[in-house]
Design a protein around this motif. Structure first.
Motif, PDB file in Angstrom:
ATOM      1  N   LEU A 100       0.833  -1.214   0.000  1.00 55.82           N
ATOM      2  CA  LEU A 100       0.000   0.000   0.000  1.00 55.82           C
ATOM      3  C   LEU A 100       0.863   1.258   0.000  1.00 55.82           C
ATOM      4  O   LEU A 100       0.560   2.227  -0.690  1.00 55.82           O
ATOM      5  CB  LEU A 100      -0.946  -0.015   1.194  1.00 55.82           C
ATOM      6  CG  LEU A 100      -2.023  -1.105   1.139  1.00 55.82           C
ATOM      7  CD1 LEU A 100      -2.737  -1.237   2.468  1.00 55.82           C
ATOM      8  CD2 LEU A 100      -2.994  -0.836   0.009  1.00 55.82           C
ATOM      9  N   SER A 101       1.949   1.216   0.732  1.00 59.39           N
ATOM     10  CA  SER A 101       2.875   2.344   0.786  1.00 59.39           C
ATOM     11  C   SER A 101       3.509   2.580  -0.585  1.00 59.39           C
ATOM     12  O   SER A 101       3.613   3.728  -1.047  1.00 59.39           O
ATOM     13  CB  SER A 101       3.959   2.059   1.833  1.00 59.39           C
ATOM     14  OG  SER A 101       4.964   3.034   1.790  1.00 59.39           O
ATOM     15  N   PHE A 103       2.265   1.654  -3.531  1.00 59.98           N
ATOM     16  CA  PHE A 103       1.205   2.157  -4.416  1.00 59.98           C
ATOM     17  C   PHE A 103       1.011   3.656  -4.205  1.00 59.98           C
ATOM     18  O   PHE A 103       0.979   4.438  -5.169  1.00 59.98           O
ATOM     19  CB  PHE A 103      -0.105   1.406  -4.157  1.00 59.98           C
ATOM     20  CG  PHE A 103      -1.291   2.013  -4.852  1.00 59.98           C
ATOM     21  CD1 PHE A 103      -1.505   1.806  -6.203  1.00 59.98           C
ATOM     22  CD2 PHE A 103      -2.191   2.812  -4.151  1.00 59.98           C
ATOM     23  CE1 PHE A 103      -2.584   2.391  -6.858  1.00 59.98           C
ATOM     24  CE2 PHE A 103      -3.278   3.392  -4.791  1.00 59.98           C
ATOM     25  CZ  PHE A 103      -3.476   3.177  -6.144  1.00 59.98           C
ATOM     26  N   ASP A 104       0.879   4.080  -2.944  1.00 55.01           N
ATOM     27  CA  ASP A 104       0.678   5.502  -2.635  1.00 55.01           C
ATOM     28  C   ASP A 104       1.840   6.354  -3.138  1.00 55.01           C
ATOM     29  O   ASP A 104       1.639   7.436  -3.696  1.00 55.01           O
ATOM     30  CB  ASP A 104       0.494   5.709  -1.131  1.00 55.01           C
ATOM     31  CG  ASP A 104      -0.841   5.194  -0.615  1.00 55.01           C
ATOM     32  OD1 ASP A 104      -1.765   4.993  -1.431  1.00 55.01           O
ATOM     33  OD2 ASP A 104      -0.948   4.985   0.607  1.00 55.01           O
ATOM     34  N   LEU A 105       3.053   5.845  -2.960  1.00 57.02           N
ATOM     35  CA  LEU A 105       4.247   6.567  -3.402  1.00 57.02           C
ATOM     36  C   LEU A 105       4.226   6.752  -4.929  1.00 57.02           C
ATOM     37  O   LEU A 105       4.499   7.847  -5.434  1.00 57.02           O
ATOM     38  CB  LEU A 105       5.503   5.811  -2.968  1.00 57.02           C
ATOM     39  CG  LEU A 105       6.832   6.451  -3.318  1.00 57.02           C
ATOM     40  CD1 LEU A 105       6.994   7.792  -2.615  1.00 57.02           C
ATOM     41  CD2 LEU A 105       7.968   5.518  -2.925  1.00 57.02           C
ATOM     42  N   CYS A 106       3.882   5.689  -5.653  1.00 55.39           N
ATOM     43  CA  CYS A 106       3.803   5.775  -7.124  1.00 55.39           C
ATOM     44  C   CYS A 106       2.755   6.792  -7.563  1.00 55.39           C
ATOM     45  O   CYS A 106       2.978   7.564  -8.497  1.00 55.39           O
ATOM     46  CB  CYS A 106       3.500   4.402  -7.727  1.00 55.39           C
ATOM     47  SG  CYS A 106       4.865   3.231  -7.592  1.00 55.39           S
ATOM     48  N   GLN A 107       1.616   6.815  -6.867  1.00 56.26           N
ATOM     49  CA  GLN A 107       0.555   7.770  -7.196  1.00 56.26           C
ATOM     50  C   GLN A 107       1.015   9.208  -6.902  1.00 56.26           C
ATOM     51  O   GLN A 107       0.750  10.123  -7.686  1.00 56.26           O
ATOM     52  CB  GLN A 107      -0.721   7.447  -6.412  1.00 56.26           C
ATOM     53  CG  GLN A 107      -1.358   6.122  -6.774  1.00 56.26           C
ATOM     54  CD  GLN A 107      -1.814   6.052  -8.218  1.00 56.26           C
ATOM     55  OE1 GLN A 107      -2.463   6.954  -8.728  1.00 56.26           O
ATOM     56  NE2 GLN A 107      -1.465   4.965  -8.889  1.00 56.26           N
ATOM     57  N   GLN A 108       1.729   9.402  -5.785  1.00 56.82           N
ATOM     58  CA  GLN A 108       2.233  10.735  -5.435  1.00 56.82           C
ATOM     59  C   GLN A 108       3.231  11.238  -6.482  1.00 56.82           C
ATOM     60  O   GLN A 108       3.181  12.401  -6.884  1.00 56.82           O
ATOM     61  CB  GLN A 108       2.907  10.711  -4.064  1.00 56.82           C
ATOM     62  CG  GLN A 108       1.956  10.567  -2.905  1.00 56.82           C
ATOM     63  CD  GLN A 108       2.694  10.271  -1.598  1.00 56.82           C
ATOM     64  OE1 GLN A 108       3.919  10.295  -1.534  1.00 56.82           O
ATOM     65  NE2 GLN A 108       1.939   9.968  -0.553  1.00 56.82           N
ATOM     66  N   GLN A 111       1.393  12.282  -9.563  1.00 58.60           N
ATOM     67  CA  GLN A 111       0.724  13.569  -9.340  1.00 58.60           C
ATOM     68  C   GLN A 111       1.720  14.724  -9.405  1.00 58.60           C
ATOM     69  O   GLN A 111       1.443  15.761 -10.009  1.00 58.60           O
ATOM     70  CB  GLN A 111       0.002  13.552  -8.001  1.00 58.60           C
ATOM     71  CG  GLN A 111      -0.831  14.786  -7.752  1.00 58.60           C
ATOM     72  CD  GLN A 111      -1.615  14.693  -6.451  1.00 58.60           C
ATOM     73  OE1 GLN A 111      -1.201  14.037  -5.503  1.00 58.60           O
ATOM     74  NE2 GLN A 111      -2.756  15.358  -6.412  1.00 58.60           N
ATOM     75  N   THR A 117      -3.351   9.837 -12.368  1.00 61.11           N
ATOM     76  CA  THR A 117      -3.390   9.114 -11.098  1.00 61.11           C
ATOM     77  C   THR A 117      -4.690   8.331 -11.050  1.00 61.11           C
ATOM     78  O   THR A 117      -5.672   8.685 -11.707  1.00 61.11           O
ATOM     79  CB  THR A 117      -3.309  10.062  -9.879  1.00 61.11           C
ATOM     80  OG1 THR A 117      -4.344  11.031  -9.981  1.00 61.11           O
ATOM     81  CG2 THR A 117      -1.953  10.745  -9.801  1.00 61.11           C
ATOM     82  N   ASN A 121      -9.765   2.685  -5.834  1.00 60.79           N
ATOM     83  CA  ASN A 121      -8.981   2.066  -4.778  1.00 60.79           C
ATOM     84  C   ASN A 121      -8.097   1.002  -5.406  1.00 60.79           C
ATOM     85  O   ASN A 121      -8.466   0.397  -6.411  1.00 60.79           O
ATOM     86  CB  ASN A 121      -9.897   1.423  -3.731  1.00 60.79           C
ATOM     87  CG  ASN A 121     -10.637   2.464  -2.911  1.00 60.79           C
ATOM     88  OD1 ASN A 121     -10.146   3.564  -2.711  1.00 60.79           O
ATOM     89  ND2 ASN A 121     -11.818   2.113  -2.445  1.00 60.79           N
ATOM     90  N   PHE A 122      -6.955   0.763  -4.805  1.00 59.44           N
ATOM     91  CA  PHE A 122      -5.999  -0.196  -5.353  1.00 59.44           C
ATOM     92  C   PHE A 122      -6.484  -1.623  -5.156  1.00 59.44           C
ATOM     93  O   PHE A 122      -6.787  -2.037  -4.040  1.00 59.44           O
ATOM     94  CB  PHE A 122      -4.640   0.002  -4.687  1.00 59.44           C
ATOM     95  CG  PHE A 122      -3.593  -0.964  -5.154  1.00 59.44           C
ATOM     96  CD1 PHE A 122      -3.298  -1.096  -6.510  1.00 59.44           C
ATOM     97  CD2 PHE A 122      -2.893  -1.732  -4.254  1.00 59.44           C
ATOM     98  CE1 PHE A 122      -2.325  -1.978  -6.945  1.00 59.44           C
ATOM     99  CE2 PHE A 122      -1.916  -2.619  -4.669  1.00 59.44           C
ATOM    100  CZ  PHE A 122      -1.632  -2.736  -6.017  1.00 59.44           C
TER     101      PHE A 122
END
Length: 176
Positions: A100-101, A103-108, A111, A117, A121-122
């Motif tokens: 999850l971390s 995934f969030d990092l890739c999305q950030q 962006q 983005t 939800n993943f």
């Protein structure tokens, strides 16, 4: 030059063998995803300029050097048919906080570069078939995907269909 890019995890040889065996058992109507294109997407980036690609690659290299791209495991064990995109996938649930971390990092990062983005939800999954019409009645195998490297892929259209080419890779690290 603009390129259609995405960040993803590639299955290893043993996992590819398991996935292609599963594909061989699918008798539904559709088009199997070629072996070399099987992957789990973390961020679809869309059309990227050379400048955006370079900035993204530099940021990922920096994070990899700092040990901030976490390794993970995810079990994909459910065969699903998504009717809207007409795909058949092997999916799982993102329980590992490291996944999850990442995934969030890739999305950030996407962006920050003004790239696409995810609005969803993943759901960790590997697409096995496109233009799928139904869900076959068969038990899905359990596949544990271990993320050891993050890859930047270029989605290239050709006469043979779409091919995914790895442009860059960064190692994922075990967190302490």
């Amino acid at each position: 030059m603009m390129k259609r890019l995405f960040l993803a995890i590639a299955p290893d040889e043993a996992q590819l063998k398991q996935l292609t065996q599963l594909q061989a058992s699918l008798n539904g109507e559709g088009r199997l995803v070629p072996r070399g294109n099987l992957h789990m997407t973390l961020a679809f980036l869309g059309q990227c300029s050379d400048t955006q690609q370079e900035a993204l690659s530099n940021a990922l290299a920096r994070l990899a050097h700092q040990g901030r791209l976490p390794a993970f495991e995810v079990t994909l064990d459910t065969l699903v048919h998504w009717s809207r995109p007409k795909i058949l996938c092997l999916k799982g649930v993102a329980r590992d906080p490291q996944l999850l971390s990442l995934f969030d990092l890739c999305q950030q990062l996407a962006q920050q570069q003004g790239l696409h983005t995810s609005e969803h939800n993943f759901t960790p999954h590997i697409t096995l078939m496109r233009k799928a019409k139904t869900l076959p009645e068969l038990k899905a195998p359990s596949l544990t995907l271990s993320g050891h490297a993050l890859h930047l892929y270029h989605s290239q259209s050709s006469e043979q269909g779409v091919q995914y080419k790895v442009l860059s890779s960064w190692p994922l690290c075990e967190t302490k």
